[in-house]
Structures are given as C-alpha cells and as structure tokens.
Write an enzyme that holds these catalytic residues in place. Structure first.
Site, PDB file in Angstrom:
ATOM      1  N   GLN A 140      -4.422  -5.380   6.968  1.00 33.92           N
ATOM      2  CA  GLN A 140      -5.417  -6.311   6.410  1.00 33.92           C
ATOM      3  C   GLN A 140      -5.338  -7.701   7.053  1.00 33.92           C
ATOM      4  O   GLN A 140      -6.118  -8.581   6.691  1.00 33.92           O
ATOM      5  CB  GLN A 140      -5.226  -6.448   4.891  1.00 33.92           C
ATOM      6  N   LYS A 166     -10.141  -0.690  10.562  1.00 29.80           N
ATOM      7  CA  LYS A 166     -10.279  -1.917   9.756  1.00 29.80           C
ATOM      8  C   LYS A 166     -10.510  -3.132  10.654  1.00 29.80           C
ATOM      9  O   LYS A 166     -10.784  -4.230  10.184  1.00 29.80           O
ATOM     10  CB  LYS A 166      -9.029  -2.143   8.911  1.00 29.80           C
ATOM     11  N   HIS A 215       0.867  -1.176   0.000  1.00 30.44           N
ATOM     12  CA  HIS A 215       0.000   0.000   0.000  1.00 30.44           C
ATOM     13  C   HIS A 215       0.910   1.236   0.000  1.00 30.44           C
ATOM     14  O   HIS A 215       2.030   1.178   0.523  1.00 30.44           O
ATOM     15  CB  HIS A 215      -0.823  -0.066   1.288  1.00 30.44           C
ATOM     16  N   CYS A 270      -4.748   2.482  -3.590  1.00 28.14           N
ATOM     17  CA  CYS A 270      -3.503   3.001  -2.994  1.00 28.14           C
ATOM     18  C   CYS A 270      -2.344   2.041  -3.236  1.00 28.14           C
ATOM     19  O   CYS A 270      -1.507   1.824  -2.347  1.00 28.14           O
ATOM     20  CB  CYS A 270      -3.665   3.271  -1.502  1.00 28.14           C
ATOM     21  N   ASP A 328       3.222  -4.652   7.919  1.00 29.39           N
ATOM     22  CA  ASP A 328       1.997  -3.864   7.825  1.00 29.39           C
ATOM     23  C   ASP A 328       0.839  -4.853   7.924  1.00 29.39           C
ATOM     24  O   ASP A 328       0.543  -5.578   6.978  1.00 29.39           O
ATOM     25  CB  ASP A 328       1.997  -3.114   6.484  1.00 29.39           C
TER      26      ASP A 328
HETATM   27  N1  PMP Z   1      -1.718  -0.793   4.712  1.00 32.73           N
HETATM   28  C1  PMP Z   1      -2.657  -1.557   4.184  1.00 32.73           C
HETATM   29  C2  PMP Z   1      -2.325  -2.960   3.757  1.00 32.73           C
HETATM   30  C3  PMP Z   1      -3.943  -1.040   4.007  1.00 32.73           C
HETATM   31  O1  PMP Z   1      -4.904  -1.807   3.479  1.00 32.73           O
HETATM   32  C4  PMP Z   1      -4.219   0.277   4.405  1.00 32.73           C
HETATM   33  C5  PMP Z   1      -5.585   0.898   4.214  1.00 32.73           C
HETATM   34  N2  PMP Z   1      -6.178   0.622   2.991  1.00 32.73           N
HETATM   35  C6  PMP Z   1      -3.187   1.018   4.982  1.00 32.73           C
HETATM   36  C7  PMP Z   1      -1.945   0.446   5.129  1.00 32.73           C
HETATM   37  C8  PMP Z   1      -3.409   2.408   5.466  1.00 32.73           C
HETATM   38  O2  PMP Z   1      -4.359   2.438   6.472  1.00 32.73           O
HETATM   39  P1  PMP Z   1      -4.851   3.806   7.060  1.00 32.73           P
HETATM   40  O3  PMP Z   1      -5.378   4.616   5.907  1.00 32.73           O
HETATM   41  O4  PMP Z   1      -5.907   3.439   8.034  1.00 32.73           O
HETATM   42  O5  PMP Z   1      -3.661   4.446   7.703  1.00 32.73           O
END
Ligand code: PMP
Length: 406
Positions: A203, A226, A123, A364, A200
């Site tokens: 997910q 999430k 991401h 993203c 990270d």
């Molecule tokens: N890493 C991953 C794998 C994500 O799916 C996301 C959110 N789509 C993020 C980071 C960023 O999360 P946040 O916008 O809540 O900071």
C-alpha cells in the site's frame, strides 16, 4: 505540467464506464488499482509484436523479449532505489514474495524458541506465512500492539524485541486503516540489535516514493496490480548479500545452472528464485506502470492523495452516524469506517446501486478488526485518479443509506 487529476482520468479507460448504470465512482484502489492506457497498450504491443519465451531462444524475437523483461527489472530497481537489479525478484504478488522469504530465508534462519515480530496492523499475507513457519520450527510469533488511533505502540515494539527475535515483518502502510508506520525508526531499532526487517509495501509504493537503500530495509515486497500495473506480477526486493545466502524456493526450469539425476546446481539471484516461465507480459506491463507513475511524479501523487484523504476525513467526520476506524496522525489513501445501525455489507450494496465501488469486510486483517471490536468496516480507498467529487458522491450515498435505515 502540474498534476491535474481531472486530465489524468482520461488516461484510464475504465473510468468512462458505468457501474449499475451510474457513472463509476471507484473507491477501491487499495484492493486493486485501475490501469492507465499506457499499461494496457504496453501489454497489447508486447503480445502483438514482440512475444516469445525469454532466456531460451537464440532467435531475434526471443532475444528482444528477454531484453524487454530485463529492462522491466531495471525499471523496478530504479523505482525502488535498489543498488542493483539482481536484488529484484519477480514473483506473482506481495503474498508470494513474503512466502518466498518465509520458505527460504525463514527455514534457514529460524530455530526452536526463536521469535518473529509482526504488528497488529498486518494483512493476512504478512501474518499467516510467519505463523506457519513458527509452527514448523517451534518458534513464536510476537505482535506489536496499536493504540485506538491505529498507530503502533513503539515502546511495546522495543520491549518485544528480544535476543531470540530473528526478523521484524511490518507493513509500510496499513491496507485497512491507512496508517503510515514509522518504518525508519523500526529499522533503526531492529538493526541496532542486528535484526533484519521485511517491509510489506503493497500500500506504500503506489502512494509515495520509496527508496530501499535510504530506508535500509532488508526485504521489501509489493504487488504490481496495486501499482497501476497488471495482476499476476509482484516484487521481492532483497539485499544482494541476503538473496545470495538464501536457498532456492521453487525449482525446475530456468533457475538451474546444471542438472543431472544425481545433483543440480543453481543460478545466482534473482534467477535462482524464478523457476519456470514467468509472467513476461506482466513484468513489461509493470515496467510501463512505473514509467507512467514516474512521469506524473510520485511526490505529486503523494500530495494529491494526502489532500484527498484530509478532504474525505472531514466529510465523514461531519456525518454524526459515521465512526472512522483508524485516525492515525500519519495516514494516507484509506478511509475505513462504520455507520451506526448499518452493516458494512449492506452499506456496500446500497452504495453500489449509486455507482460507488467501496469495499466492505475484514480487509484480510481479521486480528485488526478484533482489536477495534468490529466484525468488518466499510473502506473507501483512494488512487491518483480520484477527485473530491468522488468523495462528495460517497457522502451523498451515505446520507441516502442512513435515511433508508432510519
Ligand atoms: N499486504 C498489504 C498491505 C495489502 O494491502 C495486500 C493486498 N490487499 C497484500 C499484502 C496482498 O497482496 P496480494 O493479494 O496482491 O498478494
């Protein structure tokens, strides 16, 4: 009691609502999860009955709010299998947690010519902070390639590690494809060479049990929203020894020990990383989400979402116009796809008219879209409250859209 998603749906008030006048079919949990009544109630109750700023008051209400905030940190520590609650830092979200590590640990440990290794699956939150750090330090960002199924090339991973690699930063589960990365192998190979690993887990934590000590990772990040908790609160787990060695990130109130105009001294971790009034209710709501999920059982949630992922994959594979993007042998929770002759955004709009909420775009993960040579995909993502009927609706909606564009 066995895991019953039909009964569980009653815990989520929003699932009774409509979207464009049709019953809501929510297939966008990878973007953000809906909230159970337990979380909504915990937040309202806190504001109604216990609210005060923490760490500052000597009066009962403030002491109680402080205890509730501390208790939320304990819950997160237990949920992640951390050795101590001081290894849990409250942030705003996964993005801020990664930025904290980049700004603090990264600035301290990266020099000119050093390398940070990430993967093609990341991401933007796990790309851009490292890219900026590398620009600042004259260091290099290296990227592990993937195969056509969306799985990491582990031979390339090994050969990309060098004596200049200072950190490996990788997703546990890909938000765009659902690939579950072989993080144990990644950690073991990196650690053999003394390289720390940041995962990270944005997910991953909503989908299966994660134990940071068992994994042996050095940093682990996720977002509360999430994990069926509120938005505005995120987590950085860091091994105590690492957090203690890191310089402060943001500064101001609450993170100091003493302040004079000549010099300030700081608290120990995690407080030295928590400047200013935090999202108190957010932390308490996150604690309530963790309690709710633990009550259901993470193993049951994992099994349910794996079954739904397999069901959805079969359903999409049966539609000739659909091409799945991301067919890893180990994947969960995410079905990314393109449909011949229909732009993902048009598809999203048509499905929306049927009450179905999916996401269309680059998720993203622009470099990943480029790898598959698509500008965007449509993405249906699953949560613990989804049922096979949601995917049946998706299939019907897709047939309708394909007819419209014929
Ligand atoms: N890493 C991953 C794998 C994500 O799916 C996301 C959110 N789509 C993020 C980071 C960023 O999360 P946040 O916008 O809540 O900071």
């Amino acid at each position: 009691m066995s895991f019953d998603p039909y009964a569980i749906r009653n815990d989520f008030p929003i699932l009774e609502r409509t979207n464009r006048g049709k019953p809501l079919v929510y297939l966008d949990t990878a973007a953000s999860a809906q909230k159970p009544r337990a979380v909504i109630d915990a937040i309202s109750e806190f504001y109604e009955s216990h609210y005060a700023n923490i760490h500052r008051g000597v009066y009962e209400l403030s002491e109680r709010a402080t205890r509730m905030h501390d208790d939320a940190r304990e819950k997160v520590a237990a949920f992640l299998g951390a050795a101590e609650s001081r290894e849990i830092v409250f942030t705003r979200n996964a993005t801020e947690s990664i930025n904290l590590v980049a700004a603090s640990w990264g600035r301290q440990n990266l020099g000119a010519g050093d390398e940070i290794l990430i993967t093609t699956l990341e991401h933007h939150a796990n790309i851009v902070p490292w890219q900026l750090l590398c620009e600042e330090k004259n260091a290099h960002l290296r990227v592990v390639p993937i195969n056509d199924a969306g799985e990491l090339d582990m031979d390339a991973f090994e050969s990309l590690l060098s004596d200049r690699t200072r950190l490996v930063a990788a997703s546990h589960v890909s938000n765009a494809l659902g690939t579950i990365n072989p993080v144990r192998e990644i950690i073991s190979i990196a650690h053999e060479r003394g390289i720390p690993v940041l995962l990270d887990g944005a997910q991953a934590v909503p989908r299966f049990a994660v134990d940071v000590q068992e994994l042996g990772c050095d940093f682990y990040v996720f977002s509360g929203h999430k994990l069926y908790g509120p938005s505005g609160v995120g987590i950085l787990y860091g091994r105590a020894e690492l957090l203690e060695s890191m310089p402060v990130y943001q500064s101001g109130g609450d993170m100091i020990e003493t302040v004079s105009f000549e010099k300030s001294t700081f608290k120990s971790a995690p407080y030295k990383f928590e400047a200013g009034t935090p999202d108190i209710a957010g932390a308490i709501g996150l604690g309530a989400a963790i309690q709710y999920l633990s009550g259901l059982g993470m193993d049951e949630i994992e099994r349910h979402e794996m079954e739904l992922t397999a069901y959805g994959t079969k359903l999409l594979e049966a539609i000739p116009e659909v091409r799945l993007i991301g067919t890893a042998a180990k994947k969960t929770g995410v079905l990314s796809f393109v449909v011949d002759g229909i732009h993902p955004h048009d598809l999203g709009t048509i499905l929306d008219m049927e009450g179905i909420a999916i996401r269309a775009g680059h998720h993203c993960a622009q470099p990943l879209m480029e790898r598959f040579d698509v500008p965007a995909t449509a993405r249906a993502s699953l949560g613990l409250y989804n049922i096979p009927e949601d995917l049946d609706h998706l299939g019907e909606g897709l047939h309708k859209a394909i007819e419209m564009f014929r």
